[in-house]
Write an enzyme that holds these catalytic residues in place. Sequence first.
Site, PDB file in Angstrom:
ATOM      1  N   ASP A 222       1.871  12.602  -3.880  1.00  0.00           N
ATOM      2  CA  ASP A 222       3.099  12.185  -3.183  1.00  0.00           C
ATOM      3  C   ASP A 222       3.733  11.054  -3.994  1.00  0.00           C
ATOM      4  O   ASP A 222       3.189  10.627  -5.037  1.00  0.00           O
ATOM      5  CB  ASP A 222       2.790  11.731  -1.735  1.00  0.00           C
ATOM      6  CG  ASP A 222       4.001  11.910  -0.797  1.00  0.00           C
ATOM      7  OD1 ASP A 222       5.053  11.294  -1.068  1.00  0.00           O
ATOM      8  OD2 ASP A 222       3.892  12.648   0.192  1.00  0.00           O
ATOM      9  N   HIS A 260      11.134  22.526   3.129  1.00  0.00           N
ATOM     10  CA  HIS A 260      12.290  22.550   4.048  1.00  0.00           C
ATOM     11  C   HIS A 260      13.166  21.295   3.895  1.00  0.00           C
ATOM     12  O   HIS A 260      14.256  21.252   4.446  1.00  0.00           O
ATOM     13  CB  HIS A 260      11.841  22.771   5.502  1.00  0.00           C
ATOM     14  CG  HIS A 260      11.237  21.594   6.176  1.00  0.00           C
ATOM     15  ND1 HIS A 260      10.981  21.560   7.525  1.00  0.00           N
ATOM     16  CD2 HIS A 260      10.819  20.385   5.702  1.00  0.00           C
ATOM     17  CE1 HIS A 260      10.456  20.398   7.847  1.00  0.00           C
ATOM     18  NE2 HIS A 260      10.337  19.673   6.769  1.00  0.00           N
TER      19      HIS A 260
HETATM   20  C1  LIG Z   1       8.251  15.720   5.725  1.00  0.00           C
HETATM   21  S1  LIG Z   1       7.044  14.890   4.819  1.00  0.00           S
HETATM   22  C2  LIG Z   1       5.640  15.984   4.952  1.00  0.00           C
HETATM   23  C3  LIG Z   1       4.333  15.274   4.760  1.00  0.00           C
HETATM   24  C4  LIG Z   1       3.094  16.178   4.901  1.00  0.00           C
HETATM   25  N1  LIG Z   1       3.135  17.290   3.983  1.00  0.00           N
HETATM   26  C5  LIG Z   1       2.939  16.675   6.312  1.00  0.00           C
HETATM   27  O1  LIG Z   1       3.008  17.897   6.547  1.00  0.00           O
HETATM   28  O2  LIG Z   1       2.762  15.858   7.214  1.00  0.00           O
HETATM   29  C6  LIG Z   1       7.594  15.154   3.154  1.00  0.00           C
HETATM   30  C7  LIG Z   1       6.774  14.427   2.114  1.00  0.00           C
HETATM   31  O3  LIG Z   1       7.333  14.687   0.830  1.00  0.00           O
HETATM   32  C8  LIG Z   1       7.208  13.508   0.050  1.00  0.00           C
HETATM   33  N2  LIG Z   1       8.113  13.535  -1.101  1.00  0.00           N
HETATM   34  C9  LIG Z   1       9.454  13.309  -1.113  1.00  0.00           C
HETATM   35  N3  LIG Z   1       9.925  13.412  -2.364  1.00  0.00           N
HETATM   36  C10 LIG Z   1       8.862  13.701  -3.165  1.00  0.00           C
HETATM   37  C11 LIG Z   1       8.702  13.921  -4.571  1.00  0.00           C
HETATM   38  N4  LIG Z   1       9.764  13.868  -5.386  1.00  0.00           N
HETATM   39  N5  LIG Z   1       7.472  14.182  -5.058  1.00  0.00           N
HETATM   40  C12 LIG Z   1       6.392  14.232  -4.217  1.00  0.00           C
HETATM   41  N6  LIG Z   1       6.484  14.049  -2.873  1.00  0.00           N
HETATM   42  C13 LIG Z   1       7.701  13.797  -2.358  1.00  0.00           C
HETATM   43  C14 LIG Z   1       7.509  12.405   1.051  1.00  0.00           C
HETATM   44  O4  LIG Z   1       7.090  11.146   0.624  1.00  0.00           O
HETATM   45  C15 LIG Z   1       6.785  12.915   2.295  1.00  0.00           C
HETATM   46  O5  LIG Z   1       5.476  12.430   2.365  1.00  0.00           O
HETATM   47  O1  LIG Z   2      11.816  14.084  11.797  1.00  0.00           O
HETATM   48  C1  LIG Z   2      11.292  14.963  11.123  1.00  0.00           C
HETATM   49  C2  LIG Z   2      10.507  15.969  11.711  1.00  0.00           C
HETATM   50  C3  LIG Z   2       9.955  16.935  10.908  1.00  0.00           C
HETATM   51  C4  LIG Z   2       9.139  17.980  11.444  1.00  0.00           C
HETATM   52  C5  LIG Z   2       8.334  17.793  12.530  1.00  0.00           C
HETATM   53  C6  LIG Z   2       7.557  18.819  12.998  1.00  0.00           C
HETATM   54  C7  LIG Z   2       7.579  20.037  12.350  1.00  0.00           C
HETATM   55  O2  LIG Z   2       6.811  21.078  12.770  1.00  0.00           O
HETATM   56  C8  LIG Z   2       8.361  20.225  11.262  1.00  0.00           C
HETATM   57  C9  LIG Z   2       9.124  19.191  10.813  1.00  0.00           C
HETATM   58  O3  LIG Z   2      10.129  16.956   9.582  1.00  0.00           O
HETATM   59  C10 LIG Z   2      10.882  16.010   9.001  1.00  0.00           C
HETATM   60  C11 LIG Z   2      11.047  16.054   7.619  1.00  0.00           C
HETATM   61  O4  LIG Z   2      10.511  17.019   6.884  1.00  0.00           O
HETATM   62  C12 LIG Z   2      11.785  15.056   6.990  1.00  0.00           C
HETATM   63  O5  LIG Z   2      11.912  15.106   5.664  1.00  0.00           O
HETATM   64  C13 LIG Z   2      12.374  14.048   7.725  1.00  0.00           C
HETATM   65  C14 LIG Z   2      12.225  13.994   9.067  1.00  0.00           C
HETATM   66  C15 LIG Z   2      11.478  14.983   9.729  1.00  0.00           C
END
Ligand SMILES: C[S@@+](CC[C@H](N)C(=O)[O-])C[C@H]1O[C@@H](n2cnc3c(N)ncnc32)[C@H](O)[C@@H]1O
Ligand SMILES: O=c1cc(-c2ccc(O)cc2)oc2c(O)c(O)ccc12
Length: 352
Positions: A222, A260
């Site tokens: 990350d 996404h």
């Molecule tokens: C919506 S969160 C999902 C976190 C985790 N995969 C989960 O399902 O809970 C998206 C993640 O992508 C990471 N991210 C954003 N830009 C990135 C990049 N350029 N390289 C690696 N990770 C990145 C963010 O820091 C964040 O932790």
């Molecule tokens: O605020 C969000 C919430 C989500 C999210 C929560 C639960 C799911 O099953 C899917 C997605 O994901 C986010 C995300 O990917 C992001 O970049 C910002 C905010 C949130």
Amino acid sequence: MAAEIQEKRVIPKEVANAQQEIWKFILGFTPTAVVKCAIELRIPDILENHETPMTLADLASEIGCNQSSLYRIMRFLIHYKIFQEKLVSETSVVGYALTPLSRLLTRHGENSMADLVLLESTPVMLAPWQKLSAWVLDNKQLPFDAAHGTDLWGFTAGNPEHSKIFDAGMACDARVGVAAVIEVCPEVFEGLKTMVDVGGGDGTALRLIVEACPWIHGINFDLPHVVAAAPATRGVEHVGGSMFDYVPKADATYFMKVLHDWTDEDCIEILKKCREAIPQDTGKVIIVDNVIGQKEDHEYVGLMIDMVMIAHTTNGKERTLKEWSYLFHEAGFTRYTIKRLQTYHSVMEVYP
Ligand SMILES: C[S@@+](CC[C@H](N)C(=O)[O-])C[C@H]1O[C@@H](n2cnc3c(N)ncnc32)[C@H](O)[C@@H]1O
Ligand SMILES: O=c1cc(-c2ccc(O)cc2)oc2c(O)c(O)ccc12
């Protein structure tokens, strides 16, 4: 004193229904706001730790608040089935108890969604919603950037406190998703010696996967500020970097709620990097995410998250199967399989 109630119909039924229904949109934020209040007051935890239903007086005393305001909060949340009233066994005393919904709102429960409620209710995450119509009109400044002058990742990099809240919120959904994958299709992880979770946040998903499949060495990849704050976990190595620069080599790459966040062009670039990072003969990309447009009961969850993608990300979106398939093809993958889980998640395995 008995009252005589008369119902007089002077307007058509469908108009009268609409006049009631519209309140769900006028004050639709109130259930979220009051659930947040209940979590902050630790009501689900207090009720969970009490063996019998709790009276208003006992609950108010435990929280340290007055009974009349608490009564109104509880009356509202009982209406929404967050809590229920029950007889304290072998007495005629009525007390408050948890329901299946509030069991998901304790602070440290296995399936707790409390941190996600708290994240979505922060002023930081609420402010971009004010910018939605401006974005629809000119498609220029993204709502999050318009509200905060930077994108979400720039914001979390400069605000460690919000970054922690964000990671904790994402981890809620990760726990539910990973538990479902391990329960329904554990074969996804068979034969993998190494797996990299791209955008793995605080490493929650990988920790749970490695606990269930200890033959896997996990790499949690990350942004540097995210892995710097992630807890050390046995069997999981944290690597900081950007997936737009490179993806660490492994038998498989894993994505959950990451693709996404990005446009088709960005996803194709990231997926091409993954194709280079895995063995061409035995490697695969595992994606745990929503697939919308499947006419399922939980379609509304995907549609709501699609709106969240507009508010919070850089042109991210929820995708139909056709749209996912387009990404895989354009990134040079030859085939994929898809398994639907009982939750709103699907598991896609994509092969070079
Ligand atoms: C919506 S969160 C999902 C976190 C985790 N995969 C989960 O399902 O809970 C998206 C993640 O992508 C990471 N991210 C954003 N830009 C990135 C990049 N350029 N390289 C690696 N990770 C990145 C963010 O820091 C964040 O932790
Ligand atoms: O605020 C969000 C919430 C989500 C999210 C929560 C639960 C799911 O099953 C899917 C997605 O994901 C986010 C995300 O990917 C992001 O970049 C910002 C905010 C949130």
